[in-house]
Design an enzyme around this catalytic site. Structure first.
Site, PDB file in Angstrom:
ATOM      1  N   GLU A 279     -23.029 -17.502 -25.114  1.00  0.00           N
ATOM      2  CA  GLU A 279     -23.598 -16.338 -25.206  1.00  0.00           C
ATOM      3  C   GLU A 279     -23.794 -15.706 -23.697  1.00  0.00           C
ATOM      4  OE1 GLU A 279     -27.108 -19.107 -24.962  1.00  0.00           O
ATOM      5  OE2 GLU A 279     -25.001 -19.303 -26.020  1.00  0.00           O
ATOM      6  N   HIS A 303     -23.739 -14.971 -34.431  1.00  0.00           N
ATOM      7  CA  HIS A 303     -24.747 -15.897 -33.555  1.00  0.00           C
ATOM      8  C   HIS A 303     -24.807 -15.624 -32.102  1.00  0.00           C
ATOM      9  CE1 HIS A 303     -26.566 -19.906 -32.899  1.00  0.00           C
ATOM     10  NE2 HIS A 303     -25.918 -19.898 -31.717  1.00  0.00           N
ATOM     11  N   HIS A 307     -27.825 -14.039 -29.668  1.00  0.00           N
ATOM     12  CA  HIS A 307     -28.506 -14.613 -28.549  1.00  0.00           C
ATOM     13  C   HIS A 307     -28.892 -13.392 -27.345  1.00  0.00           C
ATOM     14  CE1 HIS A 307     -28.782 -18.787 -28.540  1.00  0.00           C
ATOM     15  NE2 HIS A 307     -27.592 -19.070 -28.858  1.00  0.00           N
ATOM     16  N   ASP A 383     -27.236 -32.637 -22.057  1.00  0.00           N
ATOM     17  CA  ASP A 383     -26.240 -32.576 -22.840  1.00  0.00           C
ATOM     18  C   ASP A 383     -26.144 -33.753 -23.787  1.00  0.00           C
ATOM     19  OD1 ASP A 383     -24.902 -30.431 -21.557  1.00  0.00           O
ATOM     20  OD2 ASP A 383     -23.817 -31.449 -20.285  1.00  0.00           O
TER      21      ASP A 383
END
Length: 615
Positions: A279, A303, A307, A383
């Site tokens: 995003e 989606h 954001h 991550d």
């Protein structure tokens, strides 16, 4: 005087930055060199103190060469150096310690850092011409979420600090540079065969939303404020696929309030991009796996558009509160789908999401710390904690609240929440306090929520009541396949072909929940449903998992082609794991990955290597 500024005062476990410092603006000057796979640059960080006696700063870096640090206001060279600390994991980088020549004031100063990136920088991917659609020019793109901005520039690499930014980017003359900012033109370049692009981002963004792409790319308008960017070879296809972007954006404004970023452009990247979308403000990065040819996978655009409010405008303060970005964004994405396609479609998407959540919990184990909605990330690379948990457990909680408080009322809460916290970085506690203040007449109802279970307990939350009208057709067909005897497989395409893309995904998800199919059923399904013909990556992904579970070796060439031609982790990680779990296919998984590792994005390669137990 600086004892209170030791790194144990850092508010974000994923960053070395200490409390009491803000950075309001960045000025970037970058030169991209494809030959050495490095970016040389200078960043001016406009920093100020929010408390007294700060004369020591820490900046996040990872594998960056720092050539000089000066106080640009006074011109003084500043003492600096990398600091190793036992309580700061190597995975999080090398903290850059900067000793100021005097205490930082509340009016602030400008730090100028000159730096050079490493060819192995984790947040930058360099693609050779043969890895692009055009095959003629190299390509570069960045991916800074979660903590990879520090691999390009020394910075406050935490979502708790937001800055505006301006940039100058010098690239080879045949290429175009774009950033997560407004393009303001080009300026003359002192070097031959180069061009310098300029950018301005007037909205404050965290470091992970700084983004850069350099390549032989072109654009085509979708609407006055939306365009698609990509290599010219796929421009027609991409423009058609994403033609509804403006419609999604208008619906999102209806759900969330005014769109504050000006432009909303899409960039379709080469296949190695490790996510479905990213995003980046004003320039969403998306995977080419969305180019199904029938607009069946454009929910990802809904989606990423969402954001623009939840994540980019209202941001989680640390990665421990990541669900505030992703849970809210999935909730808004499904609201957009509800407005566009109807309530039953929203519920079908939610049912699919519940399956993804179950997959993540099963993969980690139901008691694993990363299945908690607000996990503790001390000493952890964020991550490693990335999964569908913040997305789908977060959605499930907001869906639970909507059912508890009423759909219309909760829609007003959503707009109020965004308006109240716009441009801020917030915690779960701040969200909860605002919920209580908004529903001050419903305190007893809110007190009845098991907050500790939702926020702090691992595993699956209570399952919501979903509308199953669309899912039922898919489930019934899956059940017929599961119950049928191999000797009497009387199936035709008649029941499968009319299903929508989402319903077909649900059909395969249901099959994957059951016991492995026989190879007889797999080969029959392959023929009857003409599975080799599907261009839809979501369906291909599920079909290949089903075949691997069945032990059908004939599918391996197609699986190998798929996992080496796309780099999206949503697909390649489960497929590599499935191959690895089958002892007959394990060597195929390892050899395929080892032979192709260099073509994957660094983030994807590291995650798959862990999945395949390659250390």
């Amino acid at each position: 005087p600086v004892s209170s500024l030791r790194m144990d005062a850092r508010p974000d476990p994923s960053s070395c930055c200490v409390a009491g410092v803000v950075c309001s603006h960045l000025d970037l000057d970058l030169t991209v060199d494809f030959a050495s796979k490095s970016i040389t640059g200078m960043v001016d960080l406009h920093v100020a103190a929010t408390q007294d006696n700060i004369s020591l700063l820490y900046l996040d870096t990872r594998d960056v060469t720092v050539e000089s640090v000066t106080d640009h206001t006074s011109g003084a060279a500043l003492q600096h150096g990398f600091e190793k600390r036992d309580d700061f994991p190597v995975a999080l980088g090398q903290p850059l310690r900067v000793q100021l020549d005097k205490a930082l004031s509340k009016s602030g100063t400008v730090l100028r850092v000159r730096f050079r990136t490493a060819p192995t920088a984790s947040g930058i991917q360099w693609l050779a011409p043969e890895q692009t659609a055009g095959k003629k020019h190299p390509y570069l793109f960045t991916q800074f979420q979660a903590i990879h901005a520090r691999s390009m520039l020394p910075c406050f690499d935490t979502p708790s600090i937001k800055s505006t930014y301006n940039a100058k980017v010098t690239v080879p003359a045949a290429l175009v540079a774009k950033m997560s900012a407004l393009s303001t033109g080009t300026v003359p370049c002192s070097k031959q065969d180069c061009v310098t692009f300029t950018f301005e981002q007037k909205m404050s963004v965290p470091s992970y939303l700084i983004a850069l792409v350099v390549g032989a790319i072109q654009s085509r308008d979708i609407s006055p404020r939306c365009a698609v960017w990509c290599e010219p070879e796929i421009l027609d296809k991409a423009h058609w696929e994403f033609e509804e972007t403006e419609e999604f954006l208008a619906i999102a404004e209806n759900v969330c309030g005014p769109y504050e970023w000006g432009r909303y452009d899409l960039l379709v990247l080469p296949p190695s991009f490790p996510y479905g979308g990213m995003e980046n403000p004003m320039l969403t990065f998306v995977t080419p796996t969305l180019l199904a040819g029938d607009r069946s996978l454009v929910d990802v655009i809904a989606h990423e558009i969402s954001h623009s409010w939840t994540g980019n405008l209202v941001t989680s303060r640390t990665w421990e509160h990541f669900w505030l970005n992703e849970g809210f964004t999935v909730f808004v994405e499904r609201k957009i789908c509800q407005h566009k396609y109807g309530n039953e479609r929203r519920h079908l998407s939610a049912i699919g999401g519940w399956t993804h959540l179950q997959d993540s919990v099963d993969t980690y184990g139901k008691d694993h710390a990363f299945t908690v909605l607000v996990p503790k990330l001390d000493g952890v690379d964020p991550d490693d904690a990335f999964s569908s948990v913040p997305y789908e457990k977060g959605f499930a909680f907001l869906f639970f609240l909507e059912n508890l408080l009423g759909e219309e009322s909760f829609g007003q809460f959503l707009k109020g929440y965004i308006k109240n916290f716009r441009t801020q970085s917030i915690t779960t506690a701040m969200f909860k306090d605002f919920l209580y203040s908004f529903y001050s007449d419903k305190t007893a109802l809110l007190d009845s929520i098991d907050w500790d279970m939702w926020m702090n307990k691992p595993g699956m939350p209570p399952k919501p009541q979903f509308n199953t009208v669309l899912a039922d057709k898919a489930h019934q067909l899956a059940e017929q396949w599961l119950q049928a005897e191999d000797s009497s497989l009387n199936f035709s395409a008649d029941a499968y072909a009319p299903l929508s893309s989402n319903e077909k995904q649900e059909f395969f998800d249901k099959l994957l929940e059951g016991p492995p199919l026989s190879t007889t059923k797999i080969t029959t399904m392959n023929k009857v449903y003409d599975m080799a013909a599907t261009q839809n990556s979501e369906i291909q992904f599920r079909w290949y998992r089903l075949c691997i579970r069945a032990g059908w070796a004939d599918i391996l060439p197609r699986v190998g082609q798929f996992i080496t031609s796309v780099g999206r982790m949503k697909y390649i990680r489960p497929l590599y794991r499935s191959l690895f779990q089958n002892t007959d296919f394990r060597s195929f998984a390892v050899s395929t990955f080892v032979a192709n590792r260099s073509s994957y994005h660094n983030i994807a390669a590291q995650m798959v290597a862990k999945d395949l137990e390659l250390h």
